[in-house]
Design a protein around this motif. Structure first.
Motif, PDB file in Angstrom:
ATOM      1  N   VAL A   1       0.838  -1.206   0.000  1.00  0.00           N
ATOM      2  CA  VAL A   1       0.000   0.000   0.000  1.00  0.00           C
ATOM      3  C   VAL A   1       0.873   1.255   0.000  1.00  0.00           C
ATOM      4  O   VAL A   1       0.587   2.228  -0.714  1.00  0.00           O
ATOM      5  CB  VAL A   1      -0.950   0.015   1.214  1.00  0.00           C
ATOM      6  N   ALA A   2       1.936   1.237   0.771  1.00  0.00           N
ATOM      7  CA  ALA A   2       2.834   2.392   0.831  1.00  0.00           C
ATOM      8  C   ALA A   2       3.424   2.696  -0.541  1.00  0.00           C
ATOM      9  O   ALA A   2       3.509   3.868  -0.949  1.00  0.00           O
ATOM     10  CB  ALA A   2       3.952   2.130   1.841  1.00  0.00           C
ATOM     11  N   ILE A   3       3.803   1.658  -1.264  1.00  0.00           N
ATOM     12  CA  ILE A   3       4.360   1.842  -2.603  1.00  0.00           C
ATOM     13  C   ILE A   3       3.311   2.420  -3.546  1.00  0.00           C
ATOM     14  O   ILE A   3       3.578   3.364  -4.311  1.00  0.00           O
ATOM     15  CB  ILE A   3       4.900   0.515  -3.156  1.00  0.00           C
ATOM     16  N   LEU A   4       2.096   1.877  -3.496  1.00  0.00           N
ATOM     17  CA  LEU A   4       1.027   2.346  -4.378  1.00  0.00           C
ATOM     18  C   LEU A   4       0.686   3.806  -4.116  1.00  0.00           C
ATOM     19  O   LEU A   4       0.540   4.606  -5.052  1.00  0.00           O
ATOM     20  CB  LEU A   4      -0.221   1.481  -4.189  1.00  0.00           C
ATOM     21  N   VAL A   5       0.541   4.154  -2.836  1.00  0.00           N
ATOM     22  CA  VAL A   5       0.194   5.534  -2.489  1.00  0.00           C
ATOM     23  C   VAL A   5       1.303   6.488  -2.906  1.00  0.00           C
ATOM     24  O   VAL A   5       1.059   7.547  -3.494  1.00  0.00           O
ATOM     25  CB  VAL A   5      -0.084   5.656  -0.977  1.00  0.00           C
ATOM     26  N   ARG A   6       2.536   6.094  -2.619  1.00  0.00           N
ATOM     27  CA  ARG A   6       3.671   6.967  -2.893  1.00  0.00           C
ATOM     28  C   ARG A   6       3.907   7.142  -4.394  1.00  0.00           C
ATOM     29  O   ARG A   6       4.121   8.264  -4.881  1.00  0.00           O
ATOM     30  CB  ARG A   6       4.927   6.385  -2.254  1.00  0.00           C
ATOM     31  N   VAL A   7       3.830   6.047  -5.145  1.00  0.00           N
ATOM     32  CA  VAL A   7       4.149   6.091  -6.568  1.00  0.00           C
ATOM     33  C   VAL A   7       2.996   6.633  -7.407  1.00  0.00           C
ATOM     34  O   VAL A   7       3.196   7.477  -8.292  1.00  0.00           O
ATOM     35  CB  VAL A   7       4.543   4.687  -7.072  1.00  0.00           C
ATOM     36  N   LEU A   8       1.777   6.161  -7.143  1.00  0.00           N
ATOM     37  CA  LEU A   8       0.640   6.536  -7.983  1.00  0.00           C
ATOM     38  C   LEU A   8      -0.013   7.857  -7.571  1.00  0.00           C
ATOM     39  O   LEU A   8      -0.500   8.603  -8.427  1.00  0.00           O
ATOM     40  CB  LEU A   8      -0.408   5.419  -7.970  1.00  0.00           C
ATOM     41  N   ASP A   9      -0.046   8.138  -6.273  1.00  0.00           N
ATOM     42  CA  ASP A   9      -0.699   9.357  -5.808  1.00  0.00           C
ATOM     43  C   ASP A   9       0.285  10.458  -5.436  1.00  0.00           C
ATOM     44  O   ASP A   9      -0.049  11.636  -5.454  1.00  0.00           O
ATOM     45  CB  ASP A   9      -1.586   9.063  -4.596  1.00  0.00           C
ATOM     46  N   GLY A  10       1.502  10.073  -5.069  1.00  0.00           N
ATOM     47  CA  GLY A  10       2.478  11.053  -4.629  1.00  0.00           C
ATOM     48  C   GLY A  10       2.149  11.556  -3.232  1.00  0.00           C
ATOM     49  O   GLY A  10       1.042  11.361  -2.729  1.00  0.00           O
ATOM     50  N   GLY A  11       3.110  12.189  -2.590  1.00  0.00           N
ATOM     51  CA  GLY A  11       2.860  12.731  -1.263  1.00  0.00           C
ATOM     52  C   GLY A  11       3.036  11.700  -0.165  1.00  0.00           C
ATOM     53  O   GLY A  11       3.466  10.575  -0.401  1.00  0.00           O
ATOM     54  N   PRO A  12       2.675  12.063   1.066  1.00  0.00           N
ATOM     55  CA  PRO A  12       2.859  11.178   2.227  1.00  0.00           C
ATOM     56  C   PRO A  12       2.039   9.893   2.116  1.00  0.00           C
ATOM     57  O   PRO A  12       0.974   9.874   1.502  1.00  0.00           O
ATOM     58  CB  PRO A  12       2.369  12.038   3.403  1.00  0.00           C
ATOM     59  N   VAL A  13       2.543   8.843   2.739  1.00  0.00           N
ATOM     60  CA  VAL A  13       1.836   7.556   2.740  1.00  0.00           C
ATOM     61  C   VAL A  13       0.726   7.557   3.786  1.00  0.00           C
ATOM     62  O   VAL A  13      -0.365   7.038   3.548  1.00  0.00           O
ATOM     63  CB  VAL A  13       2.822   6.398   3.023  1.00  0.00           C
ATOM     64  N   PHE A  14       1.012   8.160   4.943  1.00  0.00           N
ATOM     65  CA  PHE A  14       0.057   8.141   6.043  1.00  0.00           C
ATOM     66  C   PHE A  14      -0.609   9.497   6.244  1.00  0.00           C
ATOM     67  O   PHE A  14      -0.060  10.544   5.894  1.00  0.00           O
ATOM     68  CB  PHE A  14       0.754   7.731   7.347  1.00  0.00           C
ATOM     69  N   HIS A  15      -1.806   9.429   6.818  1.00  0.00           N
ATOM     70  CA  HIS A  15      -2.526  10.647   7.199  1.00  0.00           C
ATOM     71  C   HIS A  15      -2.757  10.592   8.697  1.00  0.00           C
ATOM     72  O   HIS A  15      -3.251   9.588   9.229  1.00  0.00           O
ATOM     73  CB  HIS A  15      -3.863  10.728   6.476  1.00  0.00           C
TER      74      HIS A  15
END
Length: 205
Positions: A24-38
């Motif tokens: 999930v961290a890879i997907l959020v970081r690569v596809l969405d950009g920005g921080p992994v966690f909120h």
């Protein structure tokens, strides 16, 4: 003893789910950009403030361009975020909150301080319990976003949705047992594999 067992199980779950966290961290970081966690401020047991963790499902500056509650068709939600929300994967980091004692597996969902300030004296009794990852209200209102449509969606949340959720949480607290908590956990897991519904469940859980 219960607190110790929950912390142990949450820590074990974090270890088992480590590959999921990495993916999930890879997907959020690569596809969405920005921080992994909120991270967001929430009101916990006995009105103690704590930081609640989730995988980020919105654009990085979501807090500055919208409300704290997500409405239907919220344009701030990212493509990856929609998938994470659909299967509640974004909630997994809250296992960290269970480990440190801010939350339990089952308990009233922690609310934003802005809305807690609107609670009546009776409704504030919900703060006597440790907040949870899942609860009767979170199950019944699992498609809450679909209810919050139109320009007055925040008024509807404050005046209609929130009071119903709090009533459900308080009713459950009055009859809560280890067996009913287990039932809530099992139902939550089962619902993750079902097709989303816009219906609200008012029947007892």
């Amino acid at each position: 003893m219960r607190r110790f067992v929950e912390a142990f199980l949450a820590a074990l779950a974090l270890i088992v789910l480590a590959p999921v966290f990495v993916l999930v961290a890879i997907l959020v970081r690569v596809l969405d950009g920005g921080p992994v966690f909120h991270a967001s401020n929430r009101v916990g047991m006995n009105e103690k403030m704590f930081t609640l963790y989730k995988f980020r499902t919105m654009v990085p500056d979501a807090v500055r361009i919208g409300k704290g509650i997500t409405s239907a068709n919220d344009q701030r939600i990212t493509p990856v975020g929609k998938i994470l929300r659909r299967y509640k994967i974004d909630e997994l980091p809250q296992l960290l909150n269970v480990v440190v004692g801010d939350m339990a597996f089952v308990g009233p969902r922690p609310e934003d301080p802005r809305y807690v300030s609107l609670y009546s004296s009776d409704q504030r009794a919900v703060l006597d319990s440790r907040p949870g990852i899942t609860s009767p209200a979170s199950i019944a209102f699992r498609q809450e976003e679909q209810l919050l449509k139109g320009r007055d969606w925040e008024d509807r949340y404050v005046n209609e949705v929130l009071p119903r959720k709090l009533a459900m949480e308080l009713e459950y607290a009055s009859r809560r047992t280890l067996a009913t908590d287990l039932g809530i956990i099992l139902k939550t897991i089962a619902l993750l594999s079902t097709r989303p519904s816009n219906a609200i469940e008012d029947r007892p859980i």
